[in-house]
Design an enzyme around this catalytic site. Sequence first.
Site, PDB file in Angstrom:
ATOM      1  N   GLN A 119      -0.461   3.746  -5.070  1.00 34.12           N
ATOM      2  CA  GLN A 119      -0.090   2.382  -4.511  1.00 34.12           C
ATOM      3  C   GLN A 119       0.115   2.393  -3.012  1.00 34.12           C
ATOM      4  O   GLN A 119       0.425   3.607  -2.472  1.00 34.12           O
ATOM      5  CB  GLN A 119       1.095   1.938  -5.281  1.00 34.12           C
ATOM      6  CG  GLN A 119       0.877   1.799  -6.664  1.00 34.12           C
ATOM      7  CD  GLN A 119       2.447   1.330  -7.337  1.00 34.12           C
ATOM      8  OE1 GLN A 119       3.359   1.984  -7.264  1.00 34.12           O
ATOM      9  NE2 GLN A 119       2.211   0.121  -8.047  1.00 34.12           N
ATOM     10  N   HIS A 120       0.146   1.415  -2.399  1.00 32.41           N
ATOM     11  CA  HIS A 120       0.504   1.363  -0.885  1.00 32.41           C
ATOM     12  C   HIS A 120       1.750   0.373  -0.785  1.00 32.41           C
ATOM     13  O   HIS A 120       1.962  -0.267  -1.519  1.00 32.41           O
ATOM     14  CB  HIS A 120      -0.698   0.756  -0.227  1.00 32.41           C
ATOM     15  CG  HIS A 120      -1.811   1.682  -0.097  1.00 32.41           C
ATOM     16  ND1 HIS A 120      -1.965   2.912   0.434  1.00 32.41           N
ATOM     17  CD2 HIS A 120      -3.190   1.485  -0.724  1.00 32.41           C
ATOM     18  CE1 HIS A 120      -3.111   3.567   0.071  1.00 32.41           C
ATOM     19  NE2 HIS A 120      -3.861   2.627  -0.443  1.00 32.41           N
ATOM     20  N   THR A 121       2.475   0.860   0.256  1.00 36.40           N
ATOM     21  CA  THR A 121       3.692  -0.047   0.770  1.00 36.40           C
ATOM     22  C   THR A 121       3.217  -1.534   0.762  1.00 36.40           C
ATOM     23  O   THR A 121       2.235  -1.823   1.643  1.00 36.40           O
ATOM     24  CB  THR A 121       4.316   0.100   1.927  1.00 36.40           C
ATOM     25  OG1 THR A 121       4.174   1.879   1.699  1.00 36.40           O
ATOM     26  CG2 THR A 121       5.605  -0.278   1.994  1.00 36.40           C
ATOM     27  N   LEU A 122       3.823  -2.227  -0.218  1.00 32.13           N
ATOM     28  CA  LEU A 122       3.400  -4.012   0.069  1.00 32.13           C
ATOM     29  C   LEU A 122       4.473  -4.525   0.710  1.00 32.13           C
ATOM     30  O   LEU A 122       4.316  -5.934   0.889  1.00 32.13           O
ATOM     31  CB  LEU A 122       2.921  -4.423  -1.148  1.00 32.13           C
ATOM     32  CG  LEU A 122       1.447  -3.823  -1.545  1.00 32.13           C
ATOM     33  CD1 LEU A 122       1.136  -4.421  -2.921  1.00 32.13           C
ATOM     34  CD2 LEU A 122       0.404  -4.376  -0.491  1.00 32.13           C
ATOM     35  N   SER A 123       5.829  -4.253   0.760  1.00 30.23           N
ATOM     36  CA  SER A 123       6.794  -4.882   1.361  1.00 30.23           C
ATOM     37  C   SER A 123       7.207  -4.252   2.698  1.00 30.23           C
ATOM     38  O   SER A 123       7.455  -2.929   2.824  1.00 30.23           O
ATOM     39  CB  SER A 123       8.080  -5.019   0.420  1.00 30.23           C
ATOM     40  OG  SER A 123       8.243  -3.939  -0.209  1.00 30.23           O
TER      41      SER A 123
END
Lengths: 246, 240
Positions: free
Chosen positions: B12-16
């Site tokens: 997962q990548h940072t989305l916020s």
Amino acid sequence: GLLSDAKNGKMNRNQYDTDVSTWSPQGKLHQVEYAMESVKQGSCSLGLVGKDFVVLAALKRSTGDLASYQKKLFKIDDHIGIGIAGLTADARSLATWMRTECLNHKFQYDSPVTTGRLVSDIADKHQEKTQASWKRPYGVGLLVAGYDRDGPHLYQTCPSGNLYEYKAMAIGARAQSAKTYLEKHLDSMPGADLETLVLHSLKALEGPANDKDVDVKNACVAVVGKNQPFELLEGDALEPYLRQLK
Amino acid sequence: MAPGQYSTDPKQHTLSPIVTGATVIGMKYKDGVILAADTLASYGSEARYKDVCRLKKVGEYTLLGGGGELSDFQYLSDQLDEMADEDWLNEDGCFMGPKEYSSYIGRVMYNRRSKFNPLYNQFVVVGKKKDEPAHLMYVDHQGTAFEENFVATGFGMHLGIPLLRNSWRADMSLDEAKALATKCLEVCFYRDCRAYCKIHIGVCNGTSVDISAPIPLNHFWGHGAWTEKRLEDDDPTATW
């Protein structure tokens, strides 16, 4: 040259010319020189630069009456084209690479690539092949004609990886006679209009053509410049110019 | 986790975003194009870093203004500096301009979103290269990119654009443009909880790119409605 020397039995085939990664005691890379010989064996291609235009011209060869004439001038982008002399297959490989670079640059930067930078990268590509024992140098010389934000340019690339910019130049068989003509008319080129430049390019081909005619079948011309995207003139399109030369 | 252990969760990548900048205003004027942004980097609802410059000079002719995740703005700025250095190293008198940089940034942003690892920003890329026309481009974390005469990011889109639509003209002087941008950011400071009362203004006029020193905004809080008590004293539920 080397070829005539080889035919006369004068050439020194030696123990230093087997691969490109071997220096000769005289400080030469013989394989690179042999590759440049291949360029000299190709039919003549020439280019000349005016104030707002670059014109390329070439003599096309045919293997016989049944055959077509070998393509010598290639469009790379709207503002860049090349004339070749030497191994056509190598030329097509380089042309494909150049076209891809131009396309990628336009997509990424929304702007045509600077001719000088593209040619600089080609020179590096050539040089790579002179420093690896498992590769061979390109056997083709290119005359790259481009029109940029800073005006028209003509460059020559060489199997050695060297890069030269010219006001006018010819490569291939009997190129010297074309160069002599171009030198004679050099001063008139900056002030000449496009039609005059095209006529000069065709007239310059007469020397390399030797005793044969320069006609609509074996000659080709290309122009690029201000408000003039790269355009090939072949076949009947050359007729009006050739008529003026008679 | 212990050495040798691996995660069984999907990657997962940072989305916020964590540290963010708010509005950026950009507009063309008679001789070029300007950019304006406040000097705040928020940490969620905390007004944490109050002296941040969110405008950056890129190459010779271009200005980049960034809203959204500050670290992504800094990352892209460093990448663009490297590109500008390579450009300069060619030593051939050719330099990339705002058209090239904004197109490149647009491609990077779209490619990152397509990999589900976006740079969480709304950018305004402006510039003027010598005699070429002024350039103004909006690029965001989704890869949306378009050219315009004036743009605003974030809250500025809602509060500033109406003001710009009313007052913008192609032949505005530099002072008029600066005044209009300042007004937009003043309105943003009043109504956007993540905005601030100190700004930078950057100007590209074809020959130079200049980012101003920080400029304090005027703001008035002495309105009668807020200073006079309105409710009765004996009302136990009164709060003001």
